[in-house]
Scaffold this motif. Structure first.
Motif, PDB file in Angstrom:
ATOM      1  N   ILE A 189       0.831  -1.210   0.000  1.00  0.00           N
ATOM      2  CA  ILE A 189       0.000   0.000   0.000  1.00  0.00           C
ATOM      3  C   ILE A 189       0.864   1.257   0.000  1.00  0.00           C
ATOM      4  O   ILE A 189       0.652   2.175  -0.794  1.00  0.00           O
ATOM      5  CB  ILE A 189      -0.941   0.001   1.222  1.00  0.00           C
ATOM      6  CG1 ILE A 189      -1.997  -1.093   1.075  1.00  0.00           C
ATOM      7  CG2 ILE A 189      -1.628   1.366   1.370  1.00  0.00           C
ATOM      8  CD1 ILE A 189      -2.836  -1.314   2.321  1.00  0.00           C
ATOM      9  N   ILE A 190       1.870   1.286   0.878  1.00  0.00           N
ATOM     10  CA  ILE A 190       2.684   2.500   0.980  1.00  0.00           C
ATOM     11  C   ILE A 190       3.561   2.676  -0.252  1.00  0.00           C
ATOM     12  O   ILE A 190       3.807   3.808  -0.701  1.00  0.00           O
ATOM     13  CB  ILE A 190       3.526   2.497   2.277  1.00  0.00           C
ATOM     14  CG1 ILE A 190       3.969   3.923   2.631  1.00  0.00           C
ATOM     15  CG2 ILE A 190       4.735   1.578   2.167  1.00  0.00           C
ATOM     16  CD1 ILE A 190       2.846   4.837   3.003  1.00  0.00           C
ATOM     17  N   GLU A 192       2.722   1.839  -3.258  1.00  0.00           N
ATOM     18  CA  GLU A 192       1.833   2.377  -4.286  1.00  0.00           C
ATOM     19  C   GLU A 192       1.548   3.850  -4.046  1.00  0.00           C
ATOM     20  O   GLU A 192       1.439   4.635  -4.990  1.00  0.00           O
ATOM     21  CB  GLU A 192       0.538   1.558  -4.326  1.00  0.00           C
ATOM     22  CG  GLU A 192       0.742   0.159  -4.899  1.00  0.00           C
ATOM     23  CD  GLU A 192      -0.528  -0.674  -4.898  1.00  0.00           C
ATOM     24  OE1 GLU A 192      -1.527  -0.226  -4.295  1.00  0.00           O
ATOM     25  OE2 GLU A 192      -0.512  -1.762  -5.498  1.00  0.00           O
ATOM     26  N   TYR A 193       1.424   4.248  -2.776  1.00  0.00           N
ATOM     27  CA  TYR A 193       1.280   5.677  -2.464  1.00  0.00           C
ATOM     28  C   TYR A 193       2.476   6.457  -3.002  1.00  0.00           C
ATOM     29  O   TYR A 193       2.335   7.513  -3.616  1.00  0.00           O
ATOM     30  CB  TYR A 193       1.204   5.904  -0.951  1.00  0.00           C
ATOM     31  CG  TYR A 193      -0.095   5.511  -0.294  1.00  0.00           C
ATOM     32  CD1 TYR A 193      -1.252   5.255  -1.035  1.00  0.00           C
ATOM     33  CD2 TYR A 193      -0.166   5.390   1.096  1.00  0.00           C
ATOM     34  CE1 TYR A 193      -2.426   4.897  -0.415  1.00  0.00           C
ATOM     35  CE2 TYR A 193      -1.349   5.035   1.725  1.00  0.00           C
ATOM     36  CZ  TYR A 193      -2.475   4.787   0.969  1.00  0.00           C
ATOM     37  OH  TYR A 193      -3.639   4.436   1.595  1.00  0.00           O
ATOM     38  N   LEU A 194       3.675   5.911  -2.754  1.00  0.00           N
ATOM     39  CA  LEU A 194       4.901   6.607  -3.149  1.00  0.00           C
ATOM     40  C   LEU A 194       5.054   6.694  -4.660  1.00  0.00           C
ATOM     41  O   LEU A 194       5.411   7.743  -5.206  1.00  0.00           O
ATOM     42  CB  LEU A 194       6.126   5.888  -2.564  1.00  0.00           C
ATOM     43  CG  LEU A 194       6.443   6.127  -1.084  1.00  0.00           C
ATOM     44  CD1 LEU A 194       7.562   5.200  -0.636  1.00  0.00           C
ATOM     45  CD2 LEU A 194       6.840   7.578  -0.846  1.00  0.00           C
ATOM     46  N   HIS A 196       2.709   5.856  -7.168  1.00  0.00           N
ATOM     47  CA  HIS A 196       1.575   6.310  -7.961  1.00  0.00           C
ATOM     48  C   HIS A 196       1.125   7.706  -7.544  1.00  0.00           C
ATOM     49  O   HIS A 196       0.403   8.370  -8.289  1.00  0.00           O
ATOM     50  CB  HIS A 196       0.400   5.338  -7.816  1.00  0.00           C
ATOM     51  CG  HIS A 196       0.573   4.057  -8.573  1.00  0.00           C
ATOM     52  ND1 HIS A 196       0.652   4.008  -9.947  1.00  0.00           N
ATOM     53  CD2 HIS A 196       0.701   2.776  -8.152  1.00  0.00           C
ATOM     54  CE1 HIS A 196       0.799   2.753 -10.333  1.00  0.00           C
ATOM     55  NE2 HIS A 196       0.852   1.985  -9.254  1.00  0.00           N
ATOM     56  N   ILE A 198      -0.422  10.395  -4.217  1.00  0.00           N
ATOM     57  CA  ILE A 198      -1.556  10.389  -3.289  1.00  0.00           C
ATOM     58  C   ILE A 198      -2.608  11.426  -3.664  1.00  0.00           C
ATOM     59  O   ILE A 198      -3.642  11.536  -2.995  1.00  0.00           O
ATOM     60  CB  ILE A 198      -1.087  10.626  -1.836  1.00  0.00           C
ATOM     61  CG1 ILE A 198      -0.380  11.979  -1.706  1.00  0.00           C
ATOM     62  CG2 ILE A 198      -0.199   9.488  -1.358  1.00  0.00           C
ATOM     63  CD1 ILE A 198      -0.033  12.326  -0.274  1.00  0.00           C
ATOM     64  N   CYS A 200      -5.627  13.066  -5.833  1.00  0.00           N
ATOM     65  CA  CYS A 200      -6.728  12.584  -6.658  1.00  0.00           C
ATOM     66  C   CYS A 200      -6.503  13.044  -8.093  1.00  0.00           C
ATOM     67  O   CYS A 200      -6.066  14.162  -8.339  1.00  0.00           O
ATOM     68  CB  CYS A 200      -8.071  13.146  -6.144  1.00  0.00           C
ATOM     69  SG  CYS A 200      -8.549  12.546  -4.518  1.00  0.00           S
TER      70      CYS A 200
END
Length: 202
Positions: A189-190, A192-194, A196, A198, A200
């Motif tokens: 998860i983290i 993908e945050y980094l 992709h 955060i 919108c």
């Protein structure tokens, strides 16, 4: 030949080179490492947990150092094979998700909390481990460079800084007590945050 107990009290005869028993011992070694570190358990406990006699255990895996080293190198080999598989994909087909998967595989296996303890406790093995981990790091950099060349990552991205960032996150997750599936889930998860972002999408 030797006897190994299985659930229900039945004894079955197996050979010393039985791959299942060897992998079972390594799995139990890894579990003890995760739970207690390098010094917090004995070969007597490993033998009991693996349902083999202590002398049989030594015949199969050798010393405690050899058992621990086998666990670490097994994980390193898993990572190497995964990264080489990703690198072998056709040009233009490597995705950002492959990059995340490469990071996840590497950091979940090779930045576990006991790895530093292993290299300190067993210096002879430690040198070989550090060398193998460095080779994995090079493979990961190659994967990164491939994706970057295909313009799927920003040109000014500093891969070493990104490594340090992810390593710091992994270390904190370990400090918080996340292990196995929880560690992998939260790391994914983290990452993908980094990678992709955060924000919108408009």
């Amino acid at each position: 030949m030797y006897y190994i107990s299985i659930k229900g009290g039945e004894n079955i005869t197996m050979k010393y080179n039985d791959e299942y028993v060897y992998e079972l011992i390594l799995d139990n070694t890894k579990r003890l490492l995760n739970e207690r570190g390098v010094k917090g358990w004995s070969m007597d406990e490993l033998a009991k947990n693996s349902s083999v006699a202590k002398n049989t255990l030594y015949k199969i895996v050798g010393s405690k150092r050899e058992a621990v080293s086998a666990v670490v190198f097994r994980d390193i080999e898993k990572v190497r094979l995964k990264l080489e598989y990703l690198m072998a994909k056709k040009a233009g087909t490597i995705t950002l998700d492959d990059f995340i998967e490469g990071f996840l595989m590497t950091f979940s296996h090779l930045h576990i909390h006991y790895l530093t303890d292993v290299t300190l406790e067993f210096p002879a093995s430690g040198l070989k481990i550090e060398k193998a981990v460095e080779e994995i790091r090079k493979l990961l950099i190659q994967l990164f460079e491939t994706i970057k060349t295909e313009r799927k990552l920003r040109e000014d991205l500093d891969i070493n800084l990104l490594f340090d960032c992810i390593r710091g996150i992994s270390t904190e997750f370990i400090r918080l007590g996340y292990t196995d599936d929880i560690f992998v889930q939260k790391s994914r998860i983290i990452y993908e945050y980094l990678l992709h972002g955060i924000l919108c999408k408009p």
